[in-house]
Design a protein around this motif. Structure first.
Motif, PDB file in Angstrom:
ATOM      1  N   ALA A  74       0.810  -1.222   0.000  1.00 11.75           N
ATOM      2  CA  ALA A  74       0.000   0.000   0.000  1.00 11.75           C
ATOM      3  C   ALA A  74       0.842   1.270   0.000  1.00 11.75           C
ATOM      4  O   ALA A  74       0.315   2.370  -0.130  1.00 11.75           O
ATOM      5  CB  ALA A  74      -0.933   0.001   1.212  1.00 11.75           C
ATOM      6  N   GLY A  75       2.146   1.123   0.159  1.00 11.89           N
ATOM      7  CA  GLY A  75       3.006   2.295   0.274  1.00 11.89           C
ATOM      8  C   GLY A  75       3.287   2.975  -1.052  1.00 11.89           C
ATOM      9  O   GLY A  75       3.136   2.387  -2.124  1.00 11.89           O
ATOM     10  N   GLU A  76       3.708   4.234  -0.983  1.00 11.14           N
ATOM     11  CA  GLU A  76       4.097   4.980  -2.169  1.00 11.14           C
ATOM     12  C   GLU A  76       5.547   4.660  -2.529  1.00 11.14           C
ATOM     13  O   GLU A  76       6.346   4.266  -1.695  1.00 11.14           O
ATOM     14  CB  GLU A  76       3.947   6.488  -1.923  1.00 11.14           C
ATOM     15  CG  GLU A  76       2.519   6.937  -1.688  1.00 11.14           C
ATOM     16  CD  GLU A  76       2.420   8.419  -1.395  1.00 11.14           C
ATOM     17  OE1 GLU A  76       3.418   9.128  -1.597  1.00 11.14           O
ATOM     18  OE2 GLU A  76       1.342   8.869  -0.964  1.00 11.14           O
ATOM     19  N   LYS A 116      -4.029  11.496  -5.441  1.00  5.51           N
ATOM     20  CA  LYS A 116      -3.369  11.117  -4.198  1.00  5.51           C
ATOM     21  C   LYS A 116      -2.318  12.151  -3.832  1.00  5.51           C
ATOM     22  O   LYS A 116      -1.666  12.718  -4.681  1.00  5.51           O
ATOM     23  CB  LYS A 116      -2.690   9.753  -4.352  1.00  5.51           C
ATOM     24  CG  LYS A 116      -3.651   8.592  -4.377  1.00  5.51           C
ATOM     25  CD  LYS A 116      -2.971   7.328  -4.846  1.00  5.51           C
ATOM     26  CE  LYS A 116      -1.725   7.018  -4.069  1.00  5.51           C
ATOM     27  NZ  LYS A 116      -1.062   5.812  -4.536  1.00  5.51           N
ATOM     28  N   GLU A 117      -2.151  12.349  -2.549  1.00  9.25           N
ATOM     29  CA  GLU A 117      -1.117  13.265  -2.094  1.00  9.25           C
ATOM     30  C   GLU A 117       0.223  12.570  -2.140  1.00  9.25           C
ATOM     31  O   GLU A 117       0.418  11.526  -1.541  1.00  9.25           O
ATOM     32  CB  GLU A 117      -1.422  13.734  -0.656  1.00  9.25           C
ATOM     33  CG  GLU A 117      -0.356  14.681  -0.132  1.00  9.25           C
ATOM     34  CD  GLU A 117      -0.612  15.030   1.316  1.00  9.25           C
ATOM     35  OE1 GLU A 117       0.243  15.735   1.898  1.00  9.25           O
ATOM     36  OE2 GLU A 117      -1.623  14.606   1.863  1.00  9.25           O
ATOM     37  N   GLU A 118       1.166  13.140  -2.860  1.00  4.91           N
ATOM     38  CA  GLU A 118       2.499  12.534  -2.936  1.00  4.91           C
ATOM     39  C   GLU A 118       3.437  13.225  -1.963  1.00  4.91           C
ATOM     40  O   GLU A 118       3.358  14.437  -1.749  1.00  4.91           O
ATOM     41  CB  GLU A 118       3.043  12.695  -4.367  1.00  4.91           C
ATOM     42  CG  GLU A 118       4.405  12.065  -4.577  1.00  4.91           C
ATOM     43  CD  GLU A 118       4.328  10.562  -4.577  1.00  4.91           C
ATOM     44  OE1 GLU A 118       5.279   9.938  -4.082  1.00  4.91           O
ATOM     45  OE2 GLU A 118       3.353  10.016  -5.056  1.00  4.91           O
ATOM     46  N   ASP A 119       4.323  12.464  -1.394  1.00  4.66           N
ATOM     47  CA  ASP A 119       5.276  12.980  -0.412  1.00  4.66           C
ATOM     48  C   ASP A 119       6.491  13.509  -1.159  1.00  4.66           C
ATOM     49  O   ASP A 119       7.524  12.866  -1.232  1.00  4.66           O
ATOM     50  CB  ASP A 119       5.660  11.825   0.504  1.00  4.66           C
ATOM     51  CG  ASP A 119       6.383  12.279   1.741  1.00  4.66           C
ATOM     52  OD1 ASP A 119       6.582  13.476   1.871  1.00  4.66           O
ATOM     53  OD2 ASP A 119       6.733  11.413   2.554  1.00  4.66           O
ATOM     54  N   THR A 120       6.372  14.720  -1.729  1.00  4.71           N
ATOM     55  CA  THR A 120       7.393  15.195  -2.653  1.00  4.71           C
ATOM     56  C   THR A 120       8.509  15.968  -1.963  1.00  4.71           C
ATOM     57  O   THR A 120       9.485  16.322  -2.598  1.00  4.71           O
ATOM     58  CB  THR A 120       6.778  16.125  -3.717  1.00  4.71           C
ATOM     59  OG1 THR A 120       6.110  17.204  -3.063  1.00  4.71           O
ATOM     60  CG2 THR A 120       5.790  15.367  -4.571  1.00  4.71           C
TER      61      THR A 120
END
Length: 304
Positions: free
Chosen positions: A41-43, A296-300
């Protein structure tokens, strides 16, 4: 599965991990990056390689906790594992394509901003192993955010610390320290390698252009997908379209359009912004990773 052998907190929100990844450890070079994924489920998170040990078959990563994914990573402990650890990706530092004899003829200065110290370290270490001396600046807002100071002291010829508030070393930012070294102390450099936040690299490149010093920058901070599919790291470099993850991450700092990159990074954070970029850029956008359309919110941030 890729087991975490060591975990160390470098500052309030910055963590270091040694990960058992034999194939990557045997083939990676300074300047390259990996993509890690905690579980199904992780990015997918691109992280520049901070160090590697071919004998121990480990790769060292450093990350800052900003979004959900990096905060989940910080909860992992020694003995836990990543589901995926893909790499090496990207192009090695251009310094690795030169002979030690060529490199010894140059005086090189590395300028590291914040978490950018992590990808600077393996390059300075690699140069030392080739018998090449290099100076390094580590810059941060304050003393508590300085990382890898002792490690860098062990491999750099001269290490300079610069903090915005003067709590450690020189009072000022990285650009101020470069100006001090070159203009006031008479230091000569043939090349500057700058890695850190976009704004830091922009002003470093503006200064070195004024000082006529060739400059390399690493555009890792703008990567999201890491494979050229999502279009997040699309760049204008000397009028040509490039992608940091597949064409870089290193580029000529005097040719990168930083203003365009920073504006684009802001637009890319929203679903509407991504849709607008896809429409404007057409075939050169490189969409298709699945992130561009699902909102989806990406951890950029926090990933260099």
């Amino acid at each position: 599965m890729y087991r975490i052998l060591k975990k160390r907190q470098l500052s309030d929100q910055i963590w270091l991990m040694d990960v058992l990844a034999p194939r990557t450890a045997h083939s990676c070079m300074p300047g390259q990056f990996v993509i890690v994924k905690i579980d199904e489920a992780g990015e997918r998170i691109p992280l520049t390689i901070c160090d590697y040990d071919r004998e121990k078959e480990t790769v060292t990563i450093v990350f800052q906790t900003v979004g959900v994914s990096t905060k989940r990573m910080a909860c992992l402990n020694e003995g836990d594992s990543f589901q995926d650890f893909v790499g090496p990706l990207g192009c090695p530092s251009e310094l690795t394509h030169q002979t030690p004899e060529q490199l010894r003829q140059k005086r090189i200065l590395f300028a590291a901003g914040g978490v950018g110290t992590a990808p600077v370290y393996p390059q300075v270490k690699w140069l030392q192993q080739q018998g090449v001396k290099a100076d390094c600046i580590i810059g941060a807002r304050n003393k508590s955010l300085i990382i890898l100071e002792e490690e860098m002291k062990a491999v750099a010829d001269n290490l300079y610390i610069a903090t915005d508030d003067g709590s450690c070393g020189f009072k000022g930012n990285v650009s101020d320290q470069i100006r001090e070294l070159v203009c006031n102390q008479g230091k000569h450099y043939d090349l500057v390698v700058a890695i850190g936040p976009l704004i830091m690299m922009k002003f470093t490149a503006l200064l070195t252009k004024e000082l006529n010093i060739p400059t390399i920058v690493s555009m890792n901070p703008i990567m999201v997908d890491g494979t050229g599919m999502c279009g997040a790291c699309r760049l204008n470099v000397g009028g040509e379209i490039k992608f940091a993850c597949v064409d870089g991450p290193e580029f000529d700092g005097h040719l990168v359009n930083f203003d365009e990159a920073m504006k684009r990074q802001t637009i890319y954070k929203t679903e509407e912004g991504r849709a607008m970029l896809r429409l404007q850029e057409g075939a050169t956008h490189h969409g298709g990773c699945g992130f561009c359309s699902d909102g989806k919110e990406e951890d950029t941030n926090g990933r260099i």
